[in-house]
Design a protein around this motif. Structure first.
Motif, mmCIF file in Angstrom:
data_model
loop_
_atom_site.group_PDB
_atom_site.id
_atom_site.type_symbol
_atom_site.label_atom_id
_atom_site.label_comp_id
_atom_site.label_asym_id
_atom_site.label_seq_id
_atom_site.Cartn_x
_atom_site.Cartn_y
_atom_site.Cartn_z
ATOM 1 N N ARG A 113 0.846 -1.191 0.000
ATOM 2 C CA ARG A 113 0.000 0.000 0.000
ATOM 3 C C ARG A 113 0.886 1.247 0.000
ATOM 4 O O ARG A 113 1.934 1.273 0.654
ATOM 5 C CB ARG A 113 -0.914 0.004 1.216
ATOM 6 N N GLN A 114 0.440 2.241 -0.717
ATOM 7 C CA GLN A 114 1.204 3.483 -0.828
ATOM 8 C C GLN A 114 0.292 4.685 -0.635
ATOM 9 O O GLN A 114 -0.888 4.652 -1.010
ATOM 10 C CB GLN A 114 1.888 3.579 -2.198
ATOM 11 N N LEU A 115 0.862 5.727 -0.039
ATOM 12 C CA LEU A 115 0.195 7.029 0.033
ATOM 13 C C LEU A 115 0.791 7.886 -1.075
ATOM 14 O O LEU A 115 2.013 8.069 -1.141
ATOM 15 C CB LEU A 115 0.425 7.682 1.395
ATOM 16 N N VAL A 116 -0.068 8.385 -1.952
ATOM 17 C CA VAL A 116 0.360 9.099 -3.145
ATOM 18 C C VAL A 116 -0.098 10.546 -3.063
ATOM 19 O O VAL A 116 -1.265 10.816 -2.757
ATOM 20 C CB VAL A 116 -0.231 8.421 -4.405
ATOM 21 N N PHE A 117 0.821 11.479 -3.323
ATOM 22 C CA PHE A 117 0.474 12.904 -3.430
ATOM 23 C C PHE A 117 0.544 13.298 -4.896
ATOM 24 O O PHE A 117 1.594 13.149 -5.530
ATOM 25 C CB PHE A 117 1.457 13.771 -2.640
ATOM 26 N N ARG A 118 -0.549 13.826 -5.409
ATOM 27 C CA ARG A 118 -0.592 14.313 -6.791
ATOM 28 C C ARG A 118 -0.759 15.833 -6.792
ATOM 29 O O ARG A 118 -1.587 16.369 -6.078
ATOM 30 C CB ARG A 118 -1.759 13.674 -7.561
ATOM 31 N N ASP A 119 0.056 16.505 -7.617
ATOM 32 C CA ASP A 119 -0.012 17.969 -7.756
ATOM 33 C C ASP A 119 0.053 18.646 -6.388
ATOM 34 O O ASP A 119 -0.674 19.608 -6.114
ATOM 35 C CB ASP A 119 -1.288 18.394 -8.484
#
Length: 199
Positions: A113-119
């Protein structure tokens, strides 16, 4: 006059105290970070949207096809290959510093599982961490200081105050209770910005 000041031990003591205070203040507050950006541009996982096939009609039941004839619509839809799944997401809100972007929890095809930050964008600052928390995301000053009140899990130091980035979520982190993410300034116990993670 300068000779008298330099010859006075008290002047030397004051100079040392002032220099030490400036050095400590610079280390503690790191004011230059307000004028610099750390930009990150990591490859983000693609989230596969499973195709929703319509069940094929049974020719024998409908009588629309003669016996022995093959109809393309009668073939069963091929199952979509397993891929990355979007578990939860939310938009960042501003707390002590203006913050924007999207946070996503993604489960990869291999189970990680990953926490992703976009923009993503926020202010640079000292000792910034990425926290998952069980606290609700509140607008304005009400939300600045709540994230260390309950349960939280620190994923890592913030890699950069701008850009796309990815953080691994350990297997023992319970995402059913930790449903928000905060950019937490650990040195001053304040949130720069946060996002509610909803399915």
């Amino acid at each position: 006059m300068w000779k008298r000041l330099l010859a006075n031990p008290l002047s030397w003591l004051v100079a040392v105290v002032v220099a030490a205070g400036l050095a400590f203040g610079g280390y503690w507050y790191q004011p230059w970070k307000l004028f610099t950006d750390d930009v990150v541009d990591e490859a983000l996982p693609q989230v596969q949207i499973a195709a929703t096939g319509t069940p094929a009609a049974d020719p024998a039941a409908s009588g629309s096809a003669s016996p022995g004839s093959a109809s393309p619509s009668a073939a069963p839809a091929s199952p979509s290959p397993a891929g990355n799944q979007l578990l939860a997401s939310g938009e960042f809100v501003t707390h002590e510093h203006e913050t924007s972007g999207t946070a996503e929890v993604v489960q990869l095809a291999d189970g990680r599982r990953q926490l992703v930050f976009r923009d993503f964008a926020t202010s640079n600052g000292p000792d910034l961490r990425v926290w998952l928390s069980d606290q609700p995301v509140l607008d304005g000053r009400d939300g600045w200081f709540v994230f260390d009140d309950g349960q939280w899990a620190e994923l890592d130091r913030l890699k950069g105050n701008r850009g796309d980035q990815v953080y691994e979520i350990p297997a023992d982190v319970d995402l059913t209770s930790l449903t928000s993410v905060s950019i937490w300034c650990k040195r001053f116990s304040v949130s720069f910005g946060a996002a509610e993670l909803a399915a």
